[in-house]
Design an enzyme around this catalytic site. Structure first.
Site, PDB file in Angstrom:
ATOM      1  N   LEU A  25      -2.830 -11.839  -9.903  1.00  0.00           N
ATOM      2  CA  LEU A  25      -3.679 -11.277  -9.083  1.00  0.00           C
ATOM      3  C   LEU A  25      -3.302 -10.309  -8.192  1.00  0.00           C
TER       4      LEU A  25
ATOM      5  N   GLY B 152      -3.344  -7.119  -7.941  1.00  0.00           N
ATOM      6  CA  GLY B 152      -3.315  -5.545  -8.106  1.00  0.00           C
ATOM      7  C   GLY B 152      -2.152  -5.018  -8.055  1.00  0.00           C
TER       8      GLY B 152
ATOM      9  N   LYS C 202       7.261  -2.787   0.921  1.00  0.00           N
ATOM     10  CA  LYS C 202       7.477  -2.925   2.317  1.00  0.00           C
ATOM     11  C   LYS C 202       8.486  -4.055   2.532  1.00  0.00           C
TER      12      LYS C 202
ATOM     13  N   GLY D 116     -11.543  -6.406 -19.385  1.00  0.00           N
ATOM     14  CA  GLY D 116     -12.973  -6.405 -19.780  1.00  0.00           C
ATOM     15  C   GLY D 116     -13.415  -4.969 -20.052  1.00  0.00           C
TER      16      GLY D 116
ATOM     17  N   ILE E 253       4.058   7.781  -0.496  1.00  0.00           N
ATOM     18  CA  ILE E 253       5.202   7.234  -1.439  1.00  0.00           C
ATOM     19  C   ILE E 253       6.509   7.872  -1.606  1.00  0.00           C
TER      20      ILE E 253
ATOM     21  N   ASP F  97     -10.112   1.800  -4.972  1.00  0.00           N
ATOM     22  CA  ASP F  97      -9.313   3.080  -5.739  1.00  0.00           C
ATOM     23  C   ASP F  97     -10.152   3.972  -6.476  1.00  0.00           C
TER      24      ASP F  97
ATOM     25  N   LEU G   1      -6.451   2.972  -0.005  1.00  0.00           N
ATOM     26  CA  LEU G   1      -5.776   2.174   0.857  1.00  0.00           C
ATOM     27  C   LEU G   1      -6.188   0.781   0.666  1.00  0.00           C
TER      28      LEU G   1
ATOM     29  N   HIS H 120       3.911  -5.885  30.427  1.00  0.00           N
ATOM     30  CA  HIS H 120       5.218  -5.315  30.327  1.00  0.00           C
ATOM     31  C   HIS H 120       6.174  -6.558  30.200  1.00  0.00           C
TER      32      HIS H 120
HETATM   33  P1  FAD Z   1      -5.727  -1.982  -7.491  1.00  0.00           P
HETATM   34  O1  FAD Z   1      -5.142  -2.711  -6.487  1.00  0.00           O
HETATM   35  O2  FAD Z   1      -5.320  -0.946  -8.465  1.00  0.00           O
HETATM   36  O3  FAD Z   1      -6.195  -3.273  -8.722  1.00  0.00           O
HETATM   37  C1  FAD Z   1      -6.864  -3.021  -9.757  1.00  0.00           C
HETATM   38  C2  FAD Z   1      -6.698  -3.995 -10.704  1.00  0.00           C
HETATM   39  O4  FAD Z   1      -7.712  -3.915 -11.752  1.00  0.00           O
HETATM   40  C3  FAD Z   1      -5.322  -4.009 -11.486  1.00  0.00           C
HETATM   41  O5  FAD Z   1      -4.694  -5.173 -11.198  1.00  0.00           O
HETATM   42  C4  FAD Z   1      -5.680  -3.889 -12.873  1.00  0.00           C
HETATM   43  O6  FAD Z   1      -4.896  -4.491 -13.693  1.00  0.00           O
HETATM   44  C5  FAD Z   1      -7.015  -4.111 -13.100  1.00  0.00           C
HETATM   45  N1  FAD Z   1      -7.791  -3.807 -14.188  1.00  0.00           N
HETATM   46  C6  FAD Z   1      -8.075  -2.352 -14.440  1.00  0.00           C
HETATM   47  N2  FAD Z   1      -8.836  -2.368 -15.370  1.00  0.00           N
HETATM   48  C7  FAD Z   1      -9.025  -3.607 -15.793  1.00  0.00           C
HETATM   49  C8  FAD Z   1     -10.134  -4.057 -16.980  1.00  0.00           C
HETATM   50  N3  FAD Z   1     -10.481  -3.303 -17.743  1.00  0.00           N
HETATM   51  N4  FAD Z   1     -10.066  -5.454 -17.291  1.00  0.00           N
HETATM   52  C9  FAD Z   1      -9.495  -6.227 -16.412  1.00  0.00           C
HETATM   53  N5  FAD Z   1      -8.681  -5.871 -15.305  1.00  0.00           N
HETATM   54  C10 FAD Z   1      -8.547  -4.342 -14.918  1.00  0.00           C
HETATM   55  N6  FAD Z   1      -2.026   0.799   0.575  1.00  0.00           N
HETATM   56  C11 FAD Z   1      -2.105   0.491   1.948  1.00  0.00           C
HETATM   57  O7  FAD Z   1      -3.060  -0.068   2.573  1.00  0.00           O
HETATM   58  N7  FAD Z   1      -1.058   0.067   2.535  1.00  0.00           N
HETATM   59  C12 FAD Z   1       0.114   0.182   1.994  1.00  0.00           C
HETATM   60  O8  FAD Z   1       1.287  -0.061   2.419  1.00  0.00           O
HETATM   61  C13 FAD Z   1       0.374   0.515   0.518  1.00  0.00           C
HETATM   62  N8  FAD Z   1       1.682   0.593   0.069  1.00  0.00           N
HETATM   63  C14 FAD Z   1       1.380   1.233  -1.345  1.00  0.00           C
HETATM   64  C15 FAD Z   1       2.685   1.444  -1.901  1.00  0.00           C
HETATM   65  C16 FAD Z   1       2.569   1.922  -3.338  1.00  0.00           C
HETATM   66  C17 FAD Z   1       3.877   2.195  -3.947  1.00  0.00           C
HETATM   67  C18 FAD Z   1       1.261   2.079  -3.990  1.00  0.00           C
HETATM   68  C19 FAD Z   1       1.271   2.565  -5.521  1.00  0.00           C
HETATM   69  C20 FAD Z   1       0.189   1.935  -3.385  1.00  0.00           C
HETATM   70  C21 FAD Z   1       0.085   1.376  -2.023  1.00  0.00           C
HETATM   71  N9  FAD Z   1      -1.096   1.383  -1.433  1.00  0.00           N
HETATM   72  C22 FAD Z   1      -0.981   0.728  -0.099  1.00  0.00           C
HETATM   73  C23 FAD Z   1      -2.216   1.456  -1.974  1.00  0.00           C
HETATM   74  C24 FAD Z   1      -2.911   0.228  -2.571  1.00  0.00           C
HETATM   75  O9  FAD Z   1      -2.012  -0.470  -3.417  1.00  0.00           O
HETATM   76  C25 FAD Z   1      -4.259   0.383  -3.076  1.00  0.00           C
HETATM   77  O10 FAD Z   1      -5.119   1.263  -2.384  1.00  0.00           O
HETATM   78  C26 FAD Z   1      -4.949  -1.044  -3.487  1.00  0.00           C
HETATM   79  O11 FAD Z   1      -4.123  -1.506  -4.270  1.00  0.00           O
HETATM   80  C27 FAD Z   1      -6.426  -0.653  -4.033  1.00  0.00           C
HETATM   81  O12 FAD Z   1      -6.896  -1.790  -4.675  1.00  0.00           O
HETATM   82  P2  FAD Z   1      -7.973  -1.884  -5.681  1.00  0.00           P
HETATM   83  O13 FAD Z   1      -8.418  -3.280  -5.850  1.00  0.00           O
HETATM   84  O14 FAD Z   1      -8.931  -0.753  -5.579  1.00  0.00           O
HETATM   85  O15 FAD Z   1      -6.847  -1.412  -7.095  1.00  0.00           O
HETATM   86  P1  NAI Z   2      -0.231  11.738  -1.332  1.00  0.00           P
HETATM   87  O1  NAI Z   2      -1.532  12.208  -1.798  1.00  0.00           O
HETATM   88  O2  NAI Z   2       0.081  10.696  -0.008  1.00  0.00           O
HETATM   89  O3  NAI Z   2       0.945  12.667  -1.298  1.00  0.00           O
HETATM   90  C1  NAI Z   2       1.381  13.244  -2.496  1.00  0.00           C
HETATM   91  C2  NAI Z   2       2.213  14.599  -1.989  1.00  0.00           C
HETATM   92  O4  NAI Z   2       2.445  15.346  -3.213  1.00  0.00           O
HETATM   93  C3  NAI Z   2       1.022  15.696  -1.128  1.00  0.00           C
HETATM   94  O5  NAI Z   2       2.034  16.022  -0.033  1.00  0.00           O
HETATM   95  C4  NAI Z   2       1.103  16.811  -2.178  1.00  0.00           C
HETATM   96  O6  NAI Z   2       0.994  18.131  -1.429  1.00  0.00           O
HETATM   97  C5  NAI Z   2       2.412  16.945  -2.868  1.00  0.00           C
HETATM   98  N1  NAI Z   2       2.197  17.364  -4.137  1.00  0.00           N
HETATM   99  C6  NAI Z   2       1.262  17.364  -5.104  1.00  0.00           C
HETATM  100  N2  NAI Z   2       1.510  18.154  -6.247  1.00  0.00           N
HETATM  101  C7  NAI Z   2       2.564  18.561  -5.965  1.00  0.00           C
HETATM  102  C8  NAI Z   2       3.751  19.144  -6.748  1.00  0.00           C
HETATM  103  N3  NAI Z   2       3.332  19.616  -7.947  1.00  0.00           N
HETATM  104  N4  NAI Z   2       5.071  19.679  -6.111  1.00  0.00           N
HETATM  105  C9  NAI Z   2       5.398  19.118  -5.059  1.00  0.00           C
HETATM  106  N5  NAI Z   2       4.471  18.390  -4.414  1.00  0.00           N
HETATM  107  C10 NAI Z   2       3.067  18.274  -4.748  1.00  0.00           C
HETATM  108  O7  NAI Z   2       0.183  10.681  -2.594  1.00  0.00           O
HETATM  109  P2  NAI Z   2       1.310   9.597  -3.059  1.00  0.00           P
HETATM  110  O8  NAI Z   2       2.363   9.748  -2.036  1.00  0.00           O
HETATM  111  O9  NAI Z   2       1.697   9.643  -4.271  1.00  0.00           O
HETATM  112  O10 NAI Z   2       0.463   8.111  -2.673  1.00  0.00           O
HETATM  113  C11 NAI Z   2      -0.473   7.937  -3.336  1.00  0.00           C
HETATM  114  C12 NAI Z   2      -1.400   7.240  -2.662  1.00  0.00           C
HETATM  115  O11 NAI Z   2      -1.004   5.822  -2.419  1.00  0.00           O
HETATM  116  C13 NAI Z   2      -1.474   7.703  -1.206  1.00  0.00           C
HETATM  117  O12 NAI Z   2      -2.578   8.450  -1.119  1.00  0.00           O
HETATM  118  C14 NAI Z   2      -2.041   6.280  -0.482  1.00  0.00           C
HETATM  119  O13 NAI Z   2      -3.499   6.082  -0.537  1.00  0.00           O
HETATM  120  C15 NAI Z   2      -1.474   5.363  -1.277  1.00  0.00           C
HETATM  121  N6  NAI Z   2      -0.114   4.738  -0.623  1.00  0.00           N
HETATM  122  C16 NAI Z   2      -0.153   4.208   0.674  1.00  0.00           C
HETATM  123  C17 NAI Z   2       0.886   3.722   1.241  1.00  0.00           C
HETATM  124  C18 NAI Z   2       0.476   3.425   2.754  1.00  0.00           C
HETATM  125  O14 NAI Z   2      -0.716   2.968   3.099  1.00  0.00           O
HETATM  126  N7  NAI Z   2       1.668   3.064   3.625  1.00  0.00           N
HETATM  127  C19 NAI Z   2       2.083   3.777   0.811  1.00  0.00           C
HETATM  128  C20 NAI Z   2       2.184   4.337  -0.478  1.00  0.00           C
HETATM  129  C21 NAI Z   2       0.992   4.593  -1.208  1.00  0.00           C
END
Ligand code: FAD
Ligand code: NAI
Length: 471
Positions: A41, A43, A54, A118, A188, A318, A325, A450
């Site tokens: 669980l 995701g 993190k 699913g 990222i 998402d 987020l 403070h």
């Molecule tokens: P997901 O977390 O993608 O969950 C969807 C789930 O559905 C998955 O586990 C998948 O296996 C399952 N699923 C898909 N299709 C099916 C199916 N047909 N049947 C059964 N299960 C299925 N956000 C933050 O707020 N803070 C952060 O610091 C942050 N860091 C991140 C770092 C990275 C490297 C990445 C990639 C993302 C980060 N995010 C962060 C974004 C965050 O992970 C997503 O916004 C969040 O996970 C979205 O939740 P969700 O439930 O919509 O989707």
């Molecule tokens: P992002 O949308 O944050 O950044 C992608 C960057 O790539 C942009 O600046 C864009 O201009 C650039 N780009 C796009 N196409 C390109 C190309 N062809 N060549 C060069 N640059 C290009 O997407 P990212 O970093 O992949 O993260 C995806 C999502 O995951 C975020 O939008 C966020 O929602 C989530 N995330 C959140 C975190 C957090 O909250 N701390 C940490 C990591 C991910």
């Protein structure tokens, strides 16, 4: 296949959106099942996103600090060695503790956990291909789709998660690359680029736009972030597009050119991180069986109550509109279940904070200065630097600032932007202020302990409606 049982609510996807909706539904007395295909669980966020990234950010920062920032503090250390395998184990311990915690919460709240993939058989029936083999199906009065997102691929580059990687490979590399090229200077790219740069890789970030940080970051803050990350050793190529990548022996040549055309060059890399954004994931859901379509960006289309055109099927997280987020997904999960149980729910999309967990951290909520300017509203700005904050000085961690943007006439806060130590925790106060429609004077006249970093927050508010004391 076992006999179909009808539930009040079935949720497809056990990520943050799905598992929170499941717990909330269980707490509200609904009979609920959550289908997850990953075998765990939580995701993306818990397994390969927020949490593992993190863990690595925290521990790589500690390593980097021990290497470069102890002497002035009166701490002399001997030989410092990286044990990457152990750092990865520490990461896995945090992940597994948290995912198991959700399984426990499912039991506590009477959520049935179905491990499998699913797909819609019809508007009320979901077939599940079970992980352990076999099939089952569930019937539901209400359905929530929460299938999340996946990394957007870069055309012409095949992801192997070892040399050409997404964030999933970037949290699991077995050794520190010598040279890493990051395509995309968004969240990222900067977080994972920071991790490997701190651990010793030479990291070059190639960004198409003229600013790092991805969508939403205030331009002034993004500039400071770039300067500070640059000081730590990261290199940036802005206004630059990647044209192609070619293998040369064990390594790669990444061919780039100025975004507007013109100057071309090749950058060497032994690992390439593709971080150009994420896209909704709905593959294999059987949407064609119920006549629901996605928009041009792959998002499932919903109304204000998260309903698709079939009103008993809702979508959150998402795989639909809005920032990708975890905390946004969580808010939607609670609201969507409340729409089912009470007919009302509430998410304030104007007050969802963003945090980038680099060092220093960058955090913001509300509009940035570019957006406020474009809206035509008359505004004022107040800032306060951490270099004038007593606690930041005490901690020898003084880089960054707090910036308020407020309506020039009413003083109502429009946006808050922080770059600095603990910005991610501090933005919670800003979010609360925005949520309750506070003015900068409301914040500036509130007592802050403070010596704390949060005094910089108060003083930046004071600087917006009047004057800061310490600067
Ligand atoms: P997901 O977390 O993608 O969950 C969807 C789930 O559905 C998955 O586990 C998948 O296996 C399952 N699923 C898909 N299709 C099916 C199916 N047909 N049947 C059964 N299960 C299925 N956000 C933050 O707020 N803070 C952060 O610091 C942050 N860091 C991140 C770092 C990275 C490297 C990445 C990639 C993302 C980060 N995010 C962060 C974004 C965050 O992970 C997503 O916004 C969040 O996970 C979205 O939740 P969700 O439930 O919509 O989707
Ligand atoms: P992002 O949308 O944050 O950044 C992608 C960057 O790539 C942009 O600046 C864009 O201009 C650039 N780009 C796009 N196409 C390109 C190309 N062809 N060549 C060069 N640059 C290009 O997407 P990212 O970093 O992949 O993260 C995806 C999502 O995951 C975020 O939008 C966020 O929602 C989530 N995330 C959140 C975190 C957090 O909250 N701390 C940490 C990591 C991910």
């Amino acid at each position: 296949a076992s006999e179909a049982a009808e539930k009040d609510l079935v949720i497809i996807g056990g990520g943050v959106a799905g598992y929170v909706a499941a717990i909330k539904a269980g707490q509200s007395g609904l009979s609920v099942a959550c289908i997850e295909k990953r075998g765990m669980l939580g995701g993306t966020c818990l397994n390969v996103g927020c949490i593992p990234s993190k863990s690595l950010l925290n521990n790589s920062h500690l390593y980097h600090q021990i290497l470069h920032d102890t002497k002035q503090r009166g701490i002399e250390v001997g030989e410092v060695k990286l044990n990457l395998e152990q750092m990865m184990k520490a990461k896995e311990t945090s992940v597994s503790g948290l995912t198991k915690g959700i399984e426990f919460l499912f039991k506590k709240n009477n959520v049935e956990y179905i491990k499998g993939t699913g797909a819609f058989a019809d508007e009320h029936t979901i077939n599940v291909n079970l992980i352990d083999g076999g099939e089952t199906s569930v019937k539901a009065k209400n359905i929530i789709i929460a299938t999340g997102s996946e990394a957007t691929p870069f055309p012409g580059m095949t992801i192997d998660e070892e040399k050409i990687i997404t964030s999933t490979g970037a949290i699991a590399l077995k050794q520190v690359p010598k040279k890493m090229v990051v395509i995309g200077g968004g969240i990222i790219g900067l977080e994972m680029g920071s991790v490997w740069s701190r651990l010793g890789a030479e990291v070059t970030v190639v960004e198409f736009l003229g600013q790092i940080g991805g969508p939403g970051m205030d331009a002034e803050i993004a500039k400071q972030a770039q300067k500070l990350l640059g000081k730590q050793g990261m290199k940036f190529k802005l206004n630059t597009k990647v044209k192609s990548g070619e293998e040369s022996g064990e390594a790669f040549k990444i061919n780039v050119e100025a975004a507007k055309g013109g100057k071309e060059e090749a950058i060497d890399a032994d690992v390439v991180l593709v971080a150009i954004g994420r896209r909704p994931y709905t593959a294999g859901l059987g949407l064609e069986n119920i006549g629901i379509e996605t928009d041009d960006k792959g998002r499932l289309v919903i109304d204000q109550e998260y309903r698709t055109k079939l009103p008993h099927i809702r979508v959150i997280g998402d795989c639909t509109f809005g920032p990708m987020l975890a905390h946004k997904a969580e808010e939607e999960a609670v609201a969507a279940v409340e729409f089912i149980t009470k007919n009302y729910g509430h998410v304030n999309y104007g007050a969802i904070p963003s945090v980038m967990y680099t060092h220093p951290e960058v955090a913001w909520v509300g509009q940035n200065e570019q957006e406020v300017k474009a809206s035509g509203v008359k505004y004022k700005v107040g800032t306060f630097p951490f270099s004038a904050n007593s606690r930041a000085k005490t901690n020898l961690d003084t880089e960054g600032m707090v910036k308020f943007i407020a309506d020039a006439e009413t003083d109502r806060i429009l946006g808050i932007h922080i770059i600095g130590p603990n910005a991610g925790e501090m933005i919670a106060e800003g979010t609360l202020a925005l949520e309750y429609g506070a003015s900068t004077e409301d914040v500036g006249r509130t007592s802050h302990a403070h010596p704390t970093l949060s005094e910089a927050f108060k003083e930046a508010a004071m600087a917006t409606y009047g004057k800061a004391i310490h600067y």
